[in-house]
Design a protein around this motif. Structure first.
Motif, short mmCIF file in Angstrom:
data_model
loop_
_atom_site.label_atom_id
_atom_site.label_comp_id
_atom_site.label_asym_id
_atom_site.label_seq_id
_atom_site.Cartn_x
_atom_site.Cartn_y
_atom_site.Cartn_z
N ILE A 3 0.87 -1.18 0.00
CA ILE A 3 0.00 0.00 0.00
C ILE A 3 0.90 1.23 0.00
O ILE A 3 1.79 1.38 0.85
CB ILE A 3 -0.93 0.03 1.23
N THR A 4 0.68 2.10 -0.97
CA THR A 4 1.47 3.33 -1.05
C THR A 4 0.61 4.51 -0.60
O THR A 4 -0.56 4.63 -0.99
CB THR A 4 2.01 3.53 -2.48
N CYS A 5 1.23 5.37 0.22
CA CYS A 5 0.55 6.58 0.70
C CYS A 5 1.11 7.78 -0.04
O CYS A 5 2.33 7.89 -0.20
CB CYS A 5 0.80 6.80 2.19
N ILE A 6 0.22 8.66 -0.45
CA ILE A 6 0.64 9.87 -1.16
C ILE A 6 0.26 11.08 -0.32
O ILE A 6 -0.90 11.21 0.09
CB ILE A 6 -0.06 9.97 -2.53
N THR A 34 5.02 -1.12 2.44
CA THR A 34 4.53 0.25 2.24
C THR A 34 5.41 1.02 1.27
O THR A 34 6.60 0.75 1.13
CB THR A 34 4.47 1.05 3.56
N GLY A 35 4.78 1.97 0.63
CA GLY A 35 5.49 2.93 -0.21
C GLY A 35 5.03 4.32 0.18
O GLY A 35 3.95 4.47 0.76
N LYS A 36 5.84 5.32 -0.13
CA LYS A 36 5.49 6.69 0.27
C LYS A 36 5.85 7.65 -0.86
O LYS A 36 6.95 7.57 -1.39
CB LYS A 36 6.33 7.04 1.51
N ILE A 37 4.92 8.50 -1.20
CA ILE A 37 5.21 9.56 -2.18
C ILE A 37 4.87 10.89 -1.50
O ILE A 37 3.70 11.14 -1.17
CB ILE A 37 4.34 9.39 -3.46
N LEU A 38 5.88 11.70 -1.27
CA LEU A 38 5.68 13.02 -0.64
C LEU A 38 5.91 14.07 -1.72
O LEU A 38 7.03 14.24 -2.22
CB LEU A 38 6.68 13.24 0.50
N LEU A 39 4.84 14.77 -2.08
CA LEU A 39 4.98 15.72 -3.19
C LEU A 39 5.78 16.96 -2.80
O LEU A 39 6.14 17.74 -3.68
CB LEU A 39 3.61 16.07 -3.77
N SER A 40 6.08 17.12 -1.52
CA SER A 40 6.95 18.24 -1.11
C SER A 40 8.38 18.05 -1.61
O SER A 40 9.12 19.01 -1.73
CB SER A 40 6.97 18.38 0.41
N ASN A 41 8.75 16.80 -1.89
CA ASN A 41 10.12 16.59 -2.36
C ASN A 41 10.18 15.97 -3.76
O ASN A 41 11.18 15.37 -4.13
CB ASN A 41 10.94 15.77 -1.35
N ASN A 69 5.44 6.75 -10.92
CA ASN A 69 4.68 5.72 -11.67
C ASN A 69 5.05 4.32 -11.22
O ASN A 69 4.18 3.46 -11.10
CB ASN A 69 4.95 5.86 -13.17
N ARG A 70 6.35 4.11 -11.02
CA ARG A 70 6.78 2.75 -10.61
C ARG A 70 6.10 2.36 -9.31
O ARG A 70 5.62 1.24 -9.15
CB ARG A 70 8.31 2.70 -10.45
N LEU A 71 6.04 3.31 -8.36
CA LEU A 71 5.40 3.01 -7.07
C LEU A 71 3.89 2.79 -7.25
O LEU A 71 3.31 1.87 -6.67
CB LEU A 71 5.64 4.15 -6.09
N LEU A 72 3.25 3.65 -8.03
CA LEU A 72 1.80 3.52 -8.23
C LEU A 72 1.47 2.17 -8.84
O LEU A 72 0.56 1.46 -8.40
CB LEU A 72 1.27 4.63 -9.15
N GLU A 73 2.22 1.81 -9.87
CA GLU A 73 1.90 0.59 -10.63
C GLU A 73 2.19 -0.68 -9.85
O GLU A 73 1.55 -1.71 -10.08
CB GLU A 73 2.67 0.59 -11.96
N THR A 74 3.15 -0.63 -8.93
CA THR A 74 3.49 -1.85 -8.19
C THR A 74 2.73 -1.97 -6.87
O THR A 74 2.97 -2.89 -6.10
CB THR A 74 5.01 -1.91 -7.89
N SER A 75 1.82 -1.03 -6.60
CA SER A 75 1.06 -1.08 -5.34
C SER A 75 -0.28 -1.77 -5.53
O SER A 75 -0.88 -1.69 -6.60
CB SER A 75 0.81 0.35 -4.83
N ASP A 76 -0.75 -2.43 -4.48
CA ASP A 76 -2.08 -3.04 -4.50
C ASP A 76 -3.12 -2.06 -3.98
O ASP A 76 -4.30 -2.14 -4.32
CB ASP A 76 -2.09 -4.30 -3.61
#
Ligand SMILES: Cc1cc2nc3c(=O)[nH]c(=O)nc-3n(C[C@H](O)[C@H](O)[C@H](O)COP(=O)(O)O)c2cc1C
Length: 186
Positions: A3-6, A34-41, A69-76
Motif C-alpha cells: 500500500i502506497t501513501c501519497i 509500504t510505499g510513500k510519495i511526498l509531493l513536497s520533495n 509511476n513505478r510506485l503507483l503501478e506496483t502497489s495493491d
C-alpha cells in the motif's frame, strides 16, 4: 501486498506528511509492505496534453513522475492525502493525477487497486468532502476500488491533525477499510 501513501502537500513535515507517517506505521504493523510519495520533495509538472502517451507508452516531461509511476503501478492499494486548497486538492496532487493519463491510456494499469482518501483543512468545514470527492473521481476514472471510512467518505481532519481526535478516527477507519478490502483478495 503493498500500500502506497501519497501526501499532496507542498509543505515538508506538515499535517499531511505527519498523517502519511502514522498511516505507514499502522500498515507496517498490519504486515503490509509500504510505499510513500511526498509531493513536497518531488518535481511533478502538469500534463500538457501533448498526446505522446497516446502513441508511445511514454511521457516526454523529464521530472520525477517515472519514479512515482513505478510506485503507483506496483502497489495493491493507494491512500491519498491532500490538504484542502480553495475547497479542493492541491495543485501538486492534481498535477500527479493528470499525469497518470499515461497509465489509463496504456492498459488501465491502476485498475483494481484499492483506494482510500484523506483531506485535511484549516477549517472544520473547509471543503474536505469535496476534496475527497476529487480524489475519488481520480480513482474511479482509473477503475480503482474505492472505499470510505466505514460510515462516510474517508479521512476528514482539521489542522493541527494531532489534536483532531474525531478526524484521526476517520483516518484510521479509512486505513482499516483499505486493508480489510485488500485482505479479501488474498
Ligand atoms: C492556498 C491555500 C488554500 C487553502 N484553502 C483552504 C480551504 O479552502 N479550506 C480549508 O479548510 N483550508 C484551506 N487551507 C488550509 C490548509 O488546508 C491547511 O493548512 C492544511 O492542513 C495544510 O496541510 P499541510 O500542513 O500538510 O500542508 C488553504 C491553505 C492554502 C495554502
Amino acid at each position: 501486498m503493498k500500500i502506497t501513501c501519497i501526501s499532496g502537500s507542498p509543505v515538508a513535515g506538515g499535517n499531511n506528511e505527519k498523517i502519511v507517517d502514522i498511516i505507514s506505521g499502522i500498515l507496517k504493523e498490519k504486515g503490509f509492505e509500504t510505499g510513500k510519495i511526498l509531493l513536497s520533495n518531488k518535481n511533478v509538472q502538469p500534463c500538457t496534453d501533448c498526446g505522446t502517451c497516446k502513441k508511445e507508452k511514454d511521457c516526454p516531461i523529464e521530472d520525477d513522475m517515472a519514479e512515482v509511476n513505478r510506485l503507483l503501478e506496483t502497489s495493491d492499494g493507494l491512500i491519498v492525502s491532500s490538504p484542502v486548497f480553495f475547497g479542493s486538492v492541491s495543485a501538486q496532487l492534481k498535477a500527479l493525477f493528470d499525469r497518470t493519463i499515461l497509465q489509463r491510456r496504456n492498459g488501465f494499469l491502476l485498475k483494481g487497486k484499492v483506494g482510500g482518501a484523506v483531506a485535511i483543512g484549516g477549517s472544520r468545514n473547509g471543503g474536505q468532502e469535496f476534496t475527497i470527492q476529487a480524489i475519488h473521481s481520480w480513482m474511479h476514472i482509473h477503475g480503482m476500488i474505492v472505499v470510505g471510512d466505514r460510515s462516510h467518505f474517508g479521512g476528514i481532519a482539521v489542522r493541527p491533525v494531532e489534536s483532531d481526535d474525531v478526524g484521526s478516527k476517520t483516518i484510521s477507519d479509512t486505513v482499516n477499510m483499505v486493508c480489510e478490502t485488500l485482505e479479501r483478495f488474498k
